[in-house]
Design a protein around this motif. Structure first.
Motif, mmCIF file in Angstrom:
data_model
loop_
_atom_site.group_PDB
_atom_site.id
_atom_site.type_symbol
_atom_site.label_atom_id
_atom_site.label_comp_id
_atom_site.label_asym_id
_atom_site.label_seq_id
_atom_site.Cartn_x
_atom_site.Cartn_y
_atom_site.Cartn_z
ATOM 1 N N ARG A 137 0.853 -1.185 0.000
ATOM 2 C CA ARG A 137 0.000 0.000 0.000
ATOM 3 C C ARG A 137 0.888 1.234 0.000
ATOM 4 O O ARG A 137 1.756 1.393 0.869
ATOM 5 C CB ARG A 137 -0.936 0.027 1.217
ATOM 6 C CG ARG A 137 -1.951 1.180 1.111
ATOM 7 C CD ARG A 137 -3.019 1.110 2.181
ATOM 8 N NE ARG A 137 -4.034 2.136 1.958
ATOM 9 C CZ ARG A 137 -5.126 2.276 2.700
ATOM 10 N NH1 ARG A 137 -5.344 1.444 3.709
ATOM 11 N NH2 ARG A 137 -6.002 3.225 2.445
ATOM 12 N N PHE B 39 -3.363 0.572 -3.405
ATOM 13 C CA PHE B 39 -2.589 -0.659 -3.315
ATOM 14 C C PHE B 39 -1.921 -0.900 -4.664
ATOM 15 O O PHE B 39 -2.547 -0.753 -5.720
ATOM 16 C CB PHE B 39 -3.488 -1.848 -2.970
ATOM 17 C CG PHE B 39 -3.938 -1.861 -1.542
ATOM 18 C CD1 PHE B 39 -3.201 -2.527 -0.574
ATOM 19 C CD2 PHE B 39 -5.094 -1.196 -1.160
ATOM 20 C CE1 PHE B 39 -3.614 -2.531 0.748
ATOM 21 C CE2 PHE B 39 -5.513 -1.200 0.162
ATOM 22 C CZ PHE B 39 -4.766 -1.863 1.117
ATOM 23 N N VAL C 209 -4.633 -3.824 5.847
ATOM 24 C CA VAL C 209 -5.353 -2.567 5.626
ATOM 25 C C VAL C 209 -5.356 -1.797 6.940
ATOM 26 O O VAL C 209 -6.079 -2.143 7.879
ATOM 27 C CB VAL C 209 -6.795 -2.826 5.147
ATOM 28 C CG1 VAL C 209 -7.511 -1.500 4.884
ATOM 29 C CG2 VAL C 209 -6.800 -3.706 3.897
ATOM 30 N N THR D 262 -11.128 0.778 2.607
ATOM 31 C CA THR D 262 -9.699 0.957 2.822
ATOM 32 C C THR D 262 -9.376 2.231 3.598
ATOM 33 O O THR D 262 -8.218 2.450 3.951
ATOM 34 C CB THR D 262 -8.946 0.942 1.485
ATOM 35 O OG1 THR D 262 -9.534 1.907 0.601
ATOM 36 C CG2 THR D 262 -9.035 -0.436 0.841
#
Length: 322
Positions: free
Chosen positions: A32, A37, A253, A302
């Motif tokens: 990320r 990502f 995440v 996210t």
């Protein structure tokens, strides 16, 4: 073709890029960077030997944009008759560069080496720097890990086990052996390794050595990378063959409300490798335990880190993507 609905992930269904082409995210490596990502995968459109390492980016792990090929076939280790698999990338914060790690092999899998490449941007192009057997040991399926600026290579050596190596400061070579684990039967280690640290505990995941055939993947835990490592345990229902998939990586995440983990697996189709579908599912980790739970359709926010199921959990089917 079966498409994943925008914003949602449907395990066992192919992802497609902005051009409608099947995303070649096989053997994935993932990072990320900012609000996106970035992922690198084996381009299998020419079969099992090397054509390219493709790069994609996504805001939500479901909608993918093709960013170009980070490496393409050439000569030597990257010749079209070679095996180039498991692209994993670390960002080297001190230099700002990106280091790619690769399983480099001959078509009969006897070379068993790890390759290194360097790029100035996530998508590359990457400059290939060559391959080695780390500290003289076999290296096939690989994973990577980093913390506090230190890089680690996870490497499967079926003669001796699954190794964790510390990398040199520039990430371009192996510095030392940190630890080695074996399957509980003691005959070999696990392959396709992935490692995460959650609340001070390390969780190491791997797959048994069954070729393209899926199996019940397992995990072990330790308080420090040097071990001792706990006995290997299942994290998916026994007999499900990890929902008919093999682990490749774990995406973390980091959200404003919670930190979530996503299992990134492959369901290999040996006769149609380019169409091998991803099996991606929420992975619950904490308190020394890991658990993978099936959902037909789900998504991850996210920003917050929250995961939402879009249907009732269901028993997965084994149909393949077409």
């Amino acid at each position: 073709m079966n498409h994943t609905t925008s914003g949602a992930i449907e395990p066992g269904r192919l992802f497609h890029d902005q051009h409608g082409r099947t995303a070649q995210l096989h053997g994935i490596g993932i990072l990320r960077l900012g609000d996106r990502f970035w992922a690198w995968g084996e381009d299998k459109r020419r079969g099992g030997t090397f054509s390219a390492i493709a790069c994609y980016s996504s805001p939500d792990l479901a909608t993918w944009r093709y960013e170009g090929d980070s490496l393409t076939a050439g000569t030597g280790d990257l010749a079209p008759d070679r095996v180039v698999e498991r692209p994993k990338v670390l960002h080297h914060a001190a230099t700002g560069r990106y280091v790619m790690f690769l399983h480099i092999d001959s078509a009969d899998y006897t070379d068993a080496r790890v390759g290194f490449a360097v790029g100035d941007r996530p998508a590359g192009p990457y400059e290939y720097r060559g391959s080695v057997r780390p500290l003289g040991r076999l290296s096939r399926d690989i994973g990577v890990h980093t913390e506090d600026g230190v890089g680690y290579l996870l490497s499967e050596d079926r003669d001796h086990g699954l190794h964790i190596y510390r990398l040199t400061d520039d990430y371009l070579a192996v510095d030392s052996l940190v630890s080695t684990t074996l399957a509980d039967h003691g005959r070999h280690g696990y392959e396709s390794p992935a490692l995460v640290r959650v609340d001070g505990t390390y969780y190491l995941f791997g797959s048994d050595l069954t070729g393209w055939t899926t199996n019940d993947n397992r995990y072990t835990t330790a308080p420090v990378l040097t071990g001792p490592w706990a006995p290997w345990r299942l994290f998916a229902p026994e007999g499900s063959a990890t929902h008919d998939s093999q682990i490749s990586a774990i995406a973390t995440v980091y959200g404003t409300e919670r930190t979530s983990h996503v299992y990134l697996g492959d369901r290999w189709l040996p006769d149609r490798l380019a169409d091998s579908p991803p099996v991606w599912l929420p992975l619950h980790i904490g308190g020394g335990r890991a658990r993978l739970e099936w959902s037909d359709r789900w998504s991850v926010d996210t920003t917050s880190g929250n995961i939402s199921a879009h249907d009732e959990p269901a028993r997965p089917h084994r149909s393949t993507a077409t």
